[in-house]
Design a protein around this motif. Structure first.
Motif, PDB file in Angstrom:
ATOM      1  N   ARG A 472       0.823  -1.206   0.000  1.00 53.64           N
ATOM      2  CA  ARG A 472       0.000   0.000   0.000  1.00 53.64           C
ATOM      3  C   ARG A 472       0.857   1.256   0.000  1.00 53.64           C
ATOM      4  O   ARG A 472       0.506   2.273  -0.614  1.00 53.64           O
ATOM      5  CB  ARG A 472      -0.954  -0.014   1.196  1.00 53.64           C
ATOM      6  N   ASP A 498      -4.048  -5.761  -0.441  1.00 59.05           N
ATOM      7  CA  ASP A 498      -5.261  -5.680   0.363  1.00 59.05           C
ATOM      8  C   ASP A 498      -5.165  -6.444   1.678  1.00 59.05           C
ATOM      9  O   ASP A 498      -6.163  -6.604   2.381  1.00 59.05           O
ATOM     10  CB  ASP A 498      -6.460  -6.195  -0.441  1.00 59.05           C
ATOM     11  N   ALA A 506     -11.175  -0.718   2.056  1.00 66.20           N
ATOM     12  CA  ALA A 506     -11.022  -1.544   0.860  1.00 66.20           C
ATOM     13  C   ALA A 506     -11.563  -0.811  -0.361  1.00 66.20           C
ATOM     14  O   ALA A 506     -10.986  -0.889  -1.460  1.00 66.20           O
ATOM     15  CB  ALA A 506     -11.750  -2.875   1.047  1.00 66.20           C
ATOM     16  N   THR A 526      -6.158  -9.933  -5.855  1.00 73.75           N
ATOM     17  CA  THR A 526      -6.920  -9.522  -4.672  1.00 73.75           C
ATOM     18  C   THR A 526      -7.953 -10.567  -4.285  1.00 73.75           C
ATOM     19  O   THR A 526      -8.426 -11.346  -5.124  1.00 73.75           O
ATOM     20  CB  THR A 526      -7.615  -8.168  -4.928  1.00 73.75           C
ATOM     21  N   VAL A 531     -12.196  -4.199  -3.986  1.00 72.54           N
ATOM     22  CA  VAL A 531     -11.066  -3.848  -4.852  1.00 72.54           C
ATOM     23  C   VAL A 531     -11.328  -4.307  -6.279  1.00 72.54           C
ATOM     24  O   VAL A 531     -11.185  -3.556  -7.245  1.00 72.54           O
ATOM     25  CB  VAL A 531      -9.751  -4.457  -4.319  1.00 72.54           C
TER      26      VAL A 531
END
Length: 596
Positions: A472, A498, A506, A526, A531
């Motif tokens: 991230r 994620d 999310a 994912t 997502v």
């Protein structure tokens, strides 16, 4: 962008072909279905380690191929020659991204075909592998260099790359847009490095170097004394040949002149009229005819021929008595011998001798380690050092400004990615001037320091976050870079981005991946519907039991794109693990809302 990924006999995947969207593509499926094999295929064609254990059971070899579509500008760069010797991409070409990939492929002897590059890799069950670029076998390092310009993988095992200070510097320079400042500094640095090398050679000279200087000096003096001219030896050899054949020349030229124009030589009148006289007689006879037309025309032609004969007679008459004497022959032979000796030593031609002398004169300067010479170069070196230091200061200023902005904007993004309290500081620290701080890329130490949660100590990237947090963080970095500098001309692959995320966070994560996909191709592996719903295309990886007749093959994984209601059912499964009417309605609503 990655136009197509083809896989055969890789792990549980017997055969698959994926055509990712130009924007965002989601790869989904149940845990353990084999989604990681897609990343394995990408790493394989990117020059990664070949593991024979990844070859499907019962197969002789595994194969993966990635087809990359290139922009017209990237393909055109192959012939543009527009390089700047700096930047964060190809250090030699000055290109970045797809343009750098094209340049590196060209260096490997492969050019794009119809705007596409084909990268493939075969891994045999025996353990050996073969890398192929555009149908041509190449070292796997070539695939790695080219794929490195086209694909960036942000996964748990790939994040260590950004921990390297050189990668952090490259990233900061890309965001700063300091190509001009970096190019100016590199020019000054290269001049300084060349001077340092020259001074080092002077200071480390020993007796052998002094002997070499003596040899060069004596050789230059000898060449200068003889003073050869390009082509002089060939001219002298031609002149010698005339002298040696003087009798034959005199006889042949005299006889020819006698036949053409007897007035040019002392010939017996009994020999008859010469050609010039005979032609003149013919002209007079034709002119005497009082009828015009062809007779006059033929007379004109004969007069033209006589004019040409006159030119020949004049040229031959100049050759009489110009053969030279025996004394001339001795001088010519002596000169030819001197020139031949020079050519044997420093040739093979006199032009080569002169070129060697000029280069030797330059080399002699470097070998002349007199105190005066060293002092002169040291003074010049100080001037170059001051210029490089000034250019480094300008570059540092651009980096400091960009670092503050980058850190603040990434920290803001992290708050929207379920990482409240997390922050990033990009620290640019000039090295101490007393320690001669300059290097190939300036005078700065650059560090990306990450704080994963409030109250946590600052730690270098790669040592301060889990795989999901780091993914991230890299997403936040790429978002800021894309917003600042535009499209990255790359394919970004996110894995585990994620991890530990759910709910509203999310949705924000998916939204930001979709935002990045506006300027670059994004592929995300994912397990979150929030997502996947933002993706332009979605592929589902499914694990299937073996057929009863092929029990030895084990579990088989299939990959298929889902659209329309099929995608709705997959999103519903991801939301609740079931496909009830409620979950299907929720999936439709989620897909409807997932639009930028």
């Amino acid at each position: 962008m990655l136009e197509e990924l083809d896989i055969r006999n890789l792990g549980p995947i017997r055969e698959a072909a994926i055509a990712p969207a130009a924007g965002m593509t989601a790869i989904t499926g149940e845990t353990g279905a084999g989604k990681s094999m897609l990343l394995s295929a990408i790493r394989l064609v990117s020059g990664g380690a070949a593991e024979s254990s990844r070859v499907s059971a019962g197969a002789d070899e595994a194969w993966a191929q990635a087809i990359f579509a290139l922009s017209d500008d990237a393909v055109a760069s192959e012939h543009s020659g527009d390089t700047n010797d700096a930047g964060s991409g190809d250090a030699d070409s000055g290109f970045t991204g797809a343009a750098a990939a094209v340049a590196k492929a060209h260096d490997a002897g492969v050019d794009p075909e119809d705007g596409e590059l084909f990268l493939s890799r075969t891994v045999r069950a025996s353990g050996r592998s073969r890398a192929v670029l555009g149908g041509k076998s190449v070292p796997r390092s070539v695939l790695g260099a080219i794929a490195g310009e086209l694909v960036t993988i942000h996964g748990q095992t790939d994040q260590l790359k950004i921990a390297a200070s050189s990668r952090q510097r490259e990233f900061l320079d890309r965001v700063a847009g300091d190509e001009a400042e970096l190019a100016a500094y590199r020019k000054a640095w290269d001049a300084l490095a060349a001077m340092d090398e020259r001074l080092e050679r002077l200071r480390s000279q020993e007796s052998s170097a002094r002997q070499q200087a003596d040899y060069l000096r004596e050789s230059i003096d000898r060449i200068n004394r003889i003073d050869p001219q390009p082509g002089e030896d060939e001219e002298l050899k031609a002149r010698r040949e005339r002298i040696e054949n003087a009798a034959d020349i005199a006889q042949g030229v005299g006889s020819a002149l006698g036949a053409l124009d007897a007035s040019q030589v002392d010939v017996d009148a009994a020999d008859g009229a010469s050609a010039v006289e005979l032609i003149n007689h013919a002209v007079t006879s034709l002119r005497a005819i009082r009828v015009g037309g062809t007779f006059s025309e033929q007379a004109d032609r004969l007069e033209s021929i006589n004019a040409d004969l006159g030119d020949v007679v004049f040229a031959l008459s100049q050759e009489l008595g110009d053969e030279g004497s025996v004394e001339d022959l001795d001088q010519i032979n002596g000169r030819i011998h001197e020139l031949g000796d020079l050519a044997r030593r420093w040739g093979p031609t006199l032009a080569d001798v002169l070129a060697w002398r000029d280069k030797a004169a330059f080399d002699l300067e470097d070998l002349d380690a007199s105190p005066e010479k060293v002092a002169e170069l040291e003074s010049e070196r100080q001037t170059q050092y001051d210029a490089a230091l000034a250019a480094a200061d300008v570059l540092s200023a651009a980096r400091v400004a960009a670092a503050a902005d980058l850190g603040a904007r990434v920290t803001e993004e992290l708050g929207s990615l379920a990482m409240l309290g997390a922050s990033l500081e990009v620290r640019v620290t000039p090295r101490d001037k007393a320690d001669d701080p300059l290097g190939p890329y300036g005078r700065d130490d650059i560090a990306f320091l990450f704080t994963p949660f409030e109250g946590s100590p600052q730690l270098p990237m790669g040592k301060s976050a889990s795989g999901g947090e780091l993914s991230r963080l890299m997403l936040a970095l790429e978002l800021v870079a894309a917003d600042t500098r535009g499209g990255a001309d790359q394919t970004f692959i996110f894995d585990e981005v994620d991890a530990g995320v759910g709910g509203k966070a999310a949705v924000e994560l998916g939204k930001r991946l979709a935002r990045l996909a506006r300027s670059a191709q994004v592929i995300v592996v994912t397990h979150l519907a929030q997502v996947a719903s933002w993706a332009d295309a979605q592929f589902v990886v499914t694990k299937e039991p073996p057929d009863a007749d092929d029990d030895d093959l084990g579990v088989v994984t299939t990959i298929a794109e889902v659209n329309g209601e099929t995608r709705v059912h997959e999103i519903a499964r991801m939301l609740s693990g079931s496909e009830s009417e409620a979950s299907l309605d929720h999936a439709r609503e989620l897909l409807k809302e997932s639009v930028l």
